[in-house]
Design a protein around this motif. Structure first.
Motif, mmCIF file in Angstrom:
data_model
loop_
_atom_site.group_PDB
_atom_site.id
_atom_site.type_symbol
_atom_site.label_atom_id
_atom_site.label_comp_id
_atom_site.label_asym_id
_atom_site.label_seq_id
_atom_site.Cartn_x
_atom_site.Cartn_y
_atom_site.Cartn_z
ATOM 1 N N VAL A 16 0.826 -1.212 0.000
ATOM 2 C CA VAL A 16 0.000 0.000 0.000
ATOM 3 C C VAL A 16 0.854 1.254 0.000
ATOM 4 O O VAL A 16 2.011 1.245 0.431
ATOM 5 N N ASP A 17 0.271 2.331 -0.514
ATOM 6 C CA ASP A 17 0.787 3.677 -0.295
ATOM 7 C C ASP A 17 0.301 4.142 1.069
ATOM 8 O O ASP A 17 -0.838 3.853 1.468
ATOM 9 N N VAL A 18 1.146 4.876 1.766
ATOM 10 C CA VAL A 18 0.797 5.381 3.090
ATOM 11 C C VAL A 18 0.968 6.894 3.106
ATOM 12 O O VAL A 18 2.010 7.415 2.693
ATOM 13 N N ALA A 19 -0.050 7.592 3.554
ATOM 14 C CA ALA A 19 0.014 9.046 3.746
ATOM 15 C C ALA A 19 -0.157 9.329 5.230
ATOM 16 O O ALA A 19 -1.105 8.835 5.850
ATOM 17 N N VAL A 20 0.768 10.076 5.797
ATOM 18 C CA VAL A 20 0.720 10.343 7.235
ATOM 19 C C VAL A 20 0.826 11.838 7.502
ATOM 20 O O VAL A 20 1.481 12.575 6.770
ATOM 21 N N ASP A 21 0.183 12.262 8.551
ATOM 22 C CA ASP A 21 0.397 13.588 9.118
ATOM 23 C C ASP A 21 0.253 13.422 10.632
ATOM 24 O O ASP A 21 -0.859 13.475 11.171
ATOM 25 N N PRO A 22 1.362 13.143 11.324
ATOM 26 C CA PRO A 22 1.284 12.881 12.770
ATOM 27 C C PRO A 22 0.559 13.976 13.531
ATOM 28 O O PRO A 22 -0.181 13.694 14.472
ATOM 29 N N ILE A 23 0.793 15.234 13.130
ATOM 30 C CA ILE A 23 -0.020 16.335 13.658
ATOM 31 C C ILE A 23 -0.366 17.270 12.512
ATOM 32 O O ILE A 23 0.504 17.942 11.954
ATOM 33 N N ASP A 24 -1.644 17.289 12.144
ATOM 34 C CA ASP A 24 -2.137 18.310 11.227
ATOM 35 C C ASP A 24 -2.565 19.479 12.096
ATOM 36 O O ASP A 24 -3.663 19.504 12.631
ATOM 37 N N GLY A 25 -1.654 20.430 12.266
ATOM 38 C CA GLY A 25 -1.902 21.562 13.156
ATOM 39 C C GLY A 25 -0.947 21.564 14.343
ATOM 40 O O GLY A 25 -1.380 21.619 15.490
ATOM 41 N N THR A 26 0.370 21.525 14.071
ATOM 42 C CA THR A 26 1.330 21.548 15.176
ATOM 43 C C THR A 26 1.235 22.854 15.963
ATOM 44 O O THR A 26 1.372 22.860 17.185
ATOM 45 N N ARG A 27 1.000 23.961 15.256
ATOM 46 C CA ARG A 27 0.856 25.243 15.959
ATOM 47 C C ARG A 27 -0.406 25.257 16.812
ATOM 48 O O ARG A 27 -0.411 25.802 17.927
ATOM 49 N N LEU A 28 -1.477 24.630 16.310
ATOM 50 C CA LEU A 28 -2.700 24.530 17.112
ATOM 51 C C LEU A 28 -2.442 23.757 18.397
ATOM 52 O O LEU A 28 -2.932 24.115 19.467
ATOM 53 N N THR A 29 -1.675 22.675 18.288
ATOM 54 C CA THR A 29 -1.343 21.880 19.461
ATOM 55 C C THR A 29 -0.513 22.699 20.444
ATOM 56 O O THR A 29 -0.807 22.743 21.643
ATOM 57 N N ALA A 30 0.523 23.346 19.945
ATOM 58 C CA ALA A 30 1.414 24.127 20.807
ATOM 59 C C ALA A 30 0.683 25.262 21.514
ATOM 60 O O ALA A 30 0.977 25.583 22.669
ATOM 61 N N ASP A 31 -0.297 25.853 20.819
ATOM 62 C CA ASP A 31 -1.038 26.981 21.387
ATOM 63 C C ASP A 31 -2.305 26.561 22.119
ATOM 64 O O ASP A 31 -3.019 27.419 22.660
ATOM 65 N N GLY A 32 -2.627 25.255 22.092
ATOM 66 C CA GLY A 32 -3.848 24.786 22.738
ATOM 67 C C GLY A 32 -5.102 25.235 22.023
ATOM 68 O O GLY A 32 -6.164 25.380 22.638
#
Length: 334
Positions: free
Chosen positions: A85-101
């Protein structure tokens, strides 16, 4: 992909992957630690992917834009068993959102048959995403007004009743002005346009009808997998900002200005997609902590069956600590 593997719901296995990444990153939400949260999500996602029954190749990953040492383009993941299979990943879509809560950060993974996903090293893509009612009526080469009128007609609405999701970037400000001049509503998002595309493609739950504007190219392919599984429609066009990016696109065989339909972005017929929220948003509830359990809320899609699942799960906190998912030094507000 053989019939036996088509009958297996790999999306439920992917659920473990996105849950692990979300749980790993969530203790750092709102702490301003963008790189640390991303690294924790990458580590957890990569570790969990190694146990999934598949012979996967990452075609959409962290990539050069994030200077990532893991989950990079071409990395082999899974335990080496079929299917390929092809695999598409985005461990965090929105790293800035996470960092800023802030709301709307997701951990996402998609799978499809080998060779079925569009891949590029160009950073940005213009996107147009709609749900199933407006499938087949959009044209990214046409003006904003033309598209909104056709989408509104397909939805059985006046264009003033449409809600358009747009990423809040300087490069999208002219489009924002045009949409407002036409009287439609806008939902501006600061980051996380995978979630924005999903909300536009959903027939229920969000009240949003279309995503427009430019965002990440790799996120565009991840989003296309989900949009196709939801029965929606999408078009994209790489945004080539300089000679270097034009040279990259030329090397990849992309003709400048070429419109990429949803089949170009993901031609697979057996797509599996999973997303788990890190921070609370309109699409999914974020990770939260109770006295003994960590709560997660996820979305799981399978194109072959057309099934959409929303999964709530409770994970025992002590076992998460023993597994290293929840470090002892992170203090939680319970």
């Amino acid at each position: 992909m053989s019939q036996r593997h088509k009958d297996r719901n790999l999306a439920l296995e992917l659920l473990r992957v996105t849950e692990a990444a979300a749980l790993a990153a969530a203790p750092l939400q709102g702490r301003g630690l963008k790189e640390e949260a991303d690294q924790r999500a990458v580590d957890a996602m990569r570790s969990t992917l190694s146990s999934v029954d598949m012979r996967g190749v990452v075609v959409i990953g962290e990539g050069e834009k994030d200077e990532a040492p893991m989950l990079y383009f071409g990395e082999e993941v899974g335990n080496g068993m079929e299917p390929e299979v092809d695999v598409a990943v985005d461990p965090i879509d929105g790293t800035r959102l996470t960092a800023d809560g802030q709301p709307g950060a997701l951990s996402v993974v998609a799978l499809a048959e080998r060779g079925s996903m569009f891949t590029t090293h160009v950073h940005y893509m213009q996107k147009l995403v709609v749900g199933r009612r407006a499938r087949g009526v959009i044209d990214i080469e046409m003006p904003v007004e033309w598209n909104l009128r056709r989408i509104a007609k397909a939805e059985g609405l006046h264009q003033h009743d449409l809600t358009v999701v747009i990423l809040d970037r300087d490069r999208n400000h002219e489009m924002i002005k045009q949409v407002r001049d036409l009287g439609a509503r806008i939902r501006l998002i600061s980051d996380g346009d995978v979630a924005g595309a999903i909300m536009a493609a959903l027939d229920t739950k969000t009240g949003m009808h279309v995503l427009m504007g430019s965002g990440g190219a790799t996120e565009g392919v991840v989003a296309a997998c989900a949009v196709k599984a939801l029965g929606g429609d999408m078009q994209g066009r790489l945004l080539l900002r300089n000679d270097e990016e034009r040279a990259i696109a030329d090397e990849e065989g992309y003709t400048p200005g070429k419109v990429l339909g949803i089949e170009d972005l993901c031609s697979g017929q057996n797509i599996f997609f999973a997303a788990t929220a890190i921070t609370a948003g309109e699409l999914l509830d974020g990770v939260r902590y109770e006295e003994f359990y960590a709560y997660t809320h996820s979305m799981v899609l399978r194109s072959a069956s057309g099934t959409m699942r929303f999964v709530e799960a409770f994970h025992e906190m002590e076992k998460l600590r023993l597994q290293g998912v929840l470090p002892e030094q992170v203090v939680l507000s319970v």
